[in-house]
Design an enzyme around this catalytic site. Structure first.
Site, PDB file in Angstrom:
ATOM      1  N   GLY A  17       0.984  -1.066   0.276  1.00  0.00           N
ATOM      2  CA  GLY A  17      -0.221   0.026  -0.025  1.00  0.00           C
ATOM      3  C   GLY A  17       0.755   1.253  -0.440  1.00  0.00           C
ATOM      4  O   GLY A  17       1.753   1.337  -0.600  1.00  0.00           O
ATOM      5  N   ILE A  18       0.762   1.685   1.032  1.00  0.00           N
ATOM      6  CA  ILE A  18       0.885   3.775   0.839  1.00  0.00           C
ATOM      7  C   ILE A  18       2.413   3.202   1.443  1.00  0.00           C
ATOM      8  O   ILE A  18       3.114   4.365   0.839  1.00  0.00           O
ATOM      9  CB  ILE A  18      -0.001   4.083   1.726  1.00  0.00           C
ATOM     10  CG1 ILE A  18      -1.127   4.768   1.888  1.00  0.00           C
ATOM     11  CG2 ILE A  18       0.720   5.658   2.158  1.00  0.00           C
ATOM     12  CD1 ILE A  18      -1.716   5.222   3.279  1.00  0.00           C
ATOM     13  N   GLY A  92       1.072  -0.137  10.415  1.00  0.00           N
ATOM     14  CA  GLY A  92      -0.672  -0.017  10.944  1.00  0.00           C
ATOM     15  C   GLY A  92      -1.347  -0.825  10.465  1.00  0.00           C
ATOM     16  O   GLY A  92      -1.182  -1.549   9.400  1.00  0.00           O
ATOM     17  N   GLY A 151     -15.902   2.726  14.152  1.00  0.00           N
ATOM     18  CA  GLY A 151     -15.905   1.731  13.896  1.00  0.00           C
ATOM     19  C   GLY A 151     -14.104   1.325  14.044  1.00  0.00           C
ATOM     20  O   GLY A 151     -13.504   0.021  12.838  1.00  0.00           O
ATOM     21  N   TYR A 155      -7.846   2.237  17.014  1.00  0.00           N
ATOM     22  CA  TYR A 155      -7.305   2.457  15.801  1.00  0.00           C
ATOM     23  C   TYR A 155      -7.434   4.706  15.939  1.00  0.00           C
ATOM     24  O   TYR A 155      -5.913   4.921  16.146  1.00  0.00           O
ATOM     25  CB  TYR A 155      -7.640   1.776  14.537  1.00  0.00           C
ATOM     26  CG  TYR A 155      -7.066   2.433  13.548  1.00  0.00           C
ATOM     27  CD1 TYR A 155      -5.713   2.509  12.801  1.00  0.00           C
ATOM     28  CD2 TYR A 155      -7.397   3.737  12.630  1.00  0.00           C
ATOM     29  CE1 TYR A 155      -5.476   2.482  11.529  1.00  0.00           C
ATOM     30  CE2 TYR A 155      -6.567   4.067  11.710  1.00  0.00           C
ATOM     31  CZ  TYR A 155      -6.056   4.020  11.315  1.00  0.00           C
ATOM     32  OH  TYR A 155      -5.079   3.882  10.244  1.00  0.00           O
TER      33      TYR A 155
HETATM   34  N1  LIG Z   1      -5.645   2.721   3.840  1.00  0.00           N
HETATM   35  C1  LIG Z   1      -6.375   4.136   4.521  1.00  0.00           C
HETATM   36  O1  LIG Z   1      -7.635   4.194   3.761  1.00  0.00           O
HETATM   37  C2  LIG Z   1      -5.171   4.501   5.743  1.00  0.00           C
HETATM   38  C3  LIG Z   1      -5.879   5.911   5.489  1.00  0.00           C
HETATM   39  C4  LIG Z   1      -5.970   6.209   6.859  1.00  0.00           C
HETATM   40  C5  LIG Z   1      -3.834   6.474   7.341  1.00  0.00           C
HETATM   41  N2  LIG Z   1      -3.381   4.780   7.376  1.00  0.00           N
HETATM   42  C6  LIG Z   1      -2.259   4.738   7.545  1.00  0.00           C
HETATM   43  O2  LIG Z   1      -1.761   4.335   6.205  1.00  0.00           O
HETATM   44  C7  LIG Z   1      -0.415   3.496   6.812  1.00  0.00           C
HETATM   45  C8  LIG Z   1      -0.459   2.357   5.777  1.00  0.00           C
HETATM   46  O3  LIG Z   1      -1.628   1.837   5.512  1.00  0.00           O
HETATM   47  P1  LIG Z   1      -2.013   0.637   3.908  1.00  0.00           P
HETATM   48  O4  LIG Z   1      -3.715   0.831   3.412  1.00  0.00           O
HETATM   49  O5  LIG Z   1      -0.622   1.188   2.945  1.00  0.00           O
HETATM   50  O6  LIG Z   1      -2.359  -1.028   4.603  1.00  0.00           O
HETATM   51  P2  LIG Z   1      -1.717  -1.890   4.506  1.00  0.00           P
HETATM   52  O7  LIG Z   1      -2.306  -3.229   5.080  1.00  0.00           O
HETATM   53  O8  LIG Z   1      -1.215  -1.989   2.449  1.00  0.00           O
HETATM   54  O9  LIG Z   1      -0.166  -1.805   4.932  1.00  0.00           O
HETATM   55  C9  LIG Z   1       0.719  -2.222   6.202  1.00  0.00           C
HETATM   56  C10 LIG Z   1       2.080  -2.253   5.781  1.00  0.00           C
HETATM   57  O10 LIG Z   1       1.891  -2.536   7.485  1.00  0.00           O
HETATM   58  C11 LIG Z   1       2.917  -3.738   7.612  1.00  0.00           C
HETATM   59  N3  LIG Z   1       2.735  -3.656   9.220  1.00  0.00           N
HETATM   60  C12 LIG Z   1       1.325  -4.222   9.355  1.00  0.00           C
HETATM   61  N4  LIG Z   1       1.521  -5.113  11.362  1.00  0.00           N
HETATM   62  C13 LIG Z   1       2.901  -4.648  11.084  1.00  0.00           C
HETATM   63  C14 LIG Z   1       3.765  -5.129  12.575  1.00  0.00           C
HETATM   64  N5  LIG Z   1       3.494  -5.175  13.626  1.00  0.00           N
HETATM   65  N6  LIG Z   1       5.086  -5.321  11.954  1.00  0.00           N
HETATM   66  C15 LIG Z   1       5.392  -4.150  11.386  1.00  0.00           C
HETATM   67  N7  LIG Z   1       5.077  -4.169   9.915  1.00  0.00           N
HETATM   68  C16 LIG Z   1       3.654  -4.365  10.446  1.00  0.00           C
HETATM   69  C17 LIG Z   1       1.621  -4.377   6.797  1.00  0.00           C
HETATM   70  O11 LIG Z   1       2.587  -5.613   6.691  1.00  0.00           O
HETATM   71  C18 LIG Z   1       2.027  -4.228   5.476  1.00  0.00           C
HETATM   72  O12 LIG Z   1       2.885  -4.551   4.833  1.00  0.00           O
HETATM   73  C19 LIG Z   1      -1.145   2.924   8.491  1.00  0.00           C
HETATM   74  O13 LIG Z   1      -0.761   3.483   9.340  1.00  0.00           O
HETATM   75  C20 LIG Z   1      -2.731   3.313   8.301  1.00  0.00           C
HETATM   76  O14 LIG Z   1      -3.388   3.067   9.774  1.00  0.00           O
HETATM   77  C21 LIG Z   1      -4.281   4.188   5.858  1.00  0.00           C
END
Ligand SMILES: NC(=O)c1ccc[n+]([C@@H]2O[C@H](COP(=O)([O-])OP(=O)(O)OC[C@H]3O[C@@H](n4cnc5c(N)ncnc54)[C@H](O)[C@@H]3O)[C@@H](O)[C@H]2O)c1
Length: 255
Positions: A17-18, A92, A151, A155
């Site tokens: 992801g991000i 996250g 929900g 978090y």
């Molecule tokens: N996707 C959204 O809508 C959104 C919105 C706001 C904030 N965020 C934040 O952006 C960040 C990235 O989110 P994303 O949507 O790309 O998620 P994602 O699930 O695509 O990627 C998250 C990555 O974090 C890794 N991870 C999770 N738990 C872990 C741990 N305990 N130790 C090491 N690695 C770990 C996962 O393996 C994964 O590769 C997060 O902090 C999330 O909270 C996402």
């Protein structure tokens, strides 16, 4: 961006992801990139993509909720890539559910990953940055931490706590020239979002409602964030610390 070439960045959660989009962009800017992720396969794919574009990458498979493992991973990045200049606290996790239906075990897991995790990686890294009198830390928090998200109650609390933590630490280590800022995504098209909205007709309805709530008329894509992260790591951001910036198409607008 100015001042990034050959410096070292570590991106937690860089295997998806991000985080992956940020890791690829920092490598494109000439940084040597460390990927710290629990997911070995995702981290390997990101590292291979960077190496395939002639960049430098090193990965450490590690759970950010375990401080001792995080310390070892940080040492591994410094050994293979050199002194860490930029830390991107991006990893996250959440599993959406109404708060009143959740349990203590679940809250502890959410806090361990989303609040204690960034504290662990930040402590292990900033103590090295502070000694060298240079460093940047960028937290990928969330608009959920600024305005709340149904929900995602615990978090949201972790993300709000992360924002306050980053400001307090920004004050403490300003004298060491270590700068900390938060980037707050809104809903973004990643595997985590697929979990949040779920599939089928109901999932599509939630997606449509999210799109309607964003003034710019779409939800985020991973590519919406790396430019700001690269800027905050660059020489052009050397007078910016303790700030929180939403990147969410105008979903939240803060003074
Ligand atoms: N996707 C959204 O809508 C959104 C919105 C706001 C904030 N965020 C934040 O952006 C960040 C990235 O989110 P994303 O949507 O790309 O998620 P994602 O699930 O695509 O990627 C998250 C990555 O974090 C890794 N991870 C999770 N738990 C872990 C741990 N305990 N130790 C090491 N690695 C770990 C996962 O393996 C994964 O590769 C997060 O902090 C999330 O909270 C996402």
């Amino acid at each position: 961006m100015r001042g990034l070439t050959d410096k070292v960045a570590v991106v937690t959660g860089g295997g998806s992801g991000i985080g992956r989009a940020i890791a690829l962009r920092l490598a494109e800017e000439g940084m040597r990139v460390g990927i710290l992720d629990l997911n070995a396969q995702g981290a390997t794919e990101t590292a291979e993509a960077i190496r395939g574009s002639k960049g430098s990458a090193h990965l450490e498979v590690c759970d950010i909720s375990d401080y001792e493992k995080v310390e070892r991973a940080v040492a591994g990045f410094e050994e293979h890539l050199g002194p860490i200049h930029t830390l991107v606290n991006n990893a996250g996790w959440d599993m959406p559910s109404p708060f009143l239906k959740t349990t203590s075990d679940f809250w502890q897991k959410v806090v361990a990953i989303n609040y204690m995790g960034p504290i662990h990686v930040t402590h292990a890294t900033v103590k090295l940055m502070a000694k060298r009198n240079t460093g940047r830390v960028i937290f990928i928090a969330s608009d959920a931490g600024r305005v709340g998200s149904s929900g995602e109650v615990v978090y949201s609390g972790c993300k709000g706590a992360t924002i306050a933590f980053s400001k307090a630490l920004a004050r403490e280590v300003a004298r060491n020239n270590v700068l900390l800022n938060c980037v707050c995504p809104g809903p973004t098209n990643t595997p985590a979002m697929d979990t949040f909205v779920g599939g089928g007709e109901q999932g599509q309805k939630i997606r449509d409602a999210l799109v309607r709530s964003v003034p710019l008329g779409r939800i985020g894509e991973p590519a919406d964030y790396p430019g700001l992260v690269a800027f905050l790591a660059s020489d052009d951001a050397s007078f910016i610390t303790g700030q929180t910036i939403s990147v969410s198409g105008g979903l939240t607008m803060h003074g």
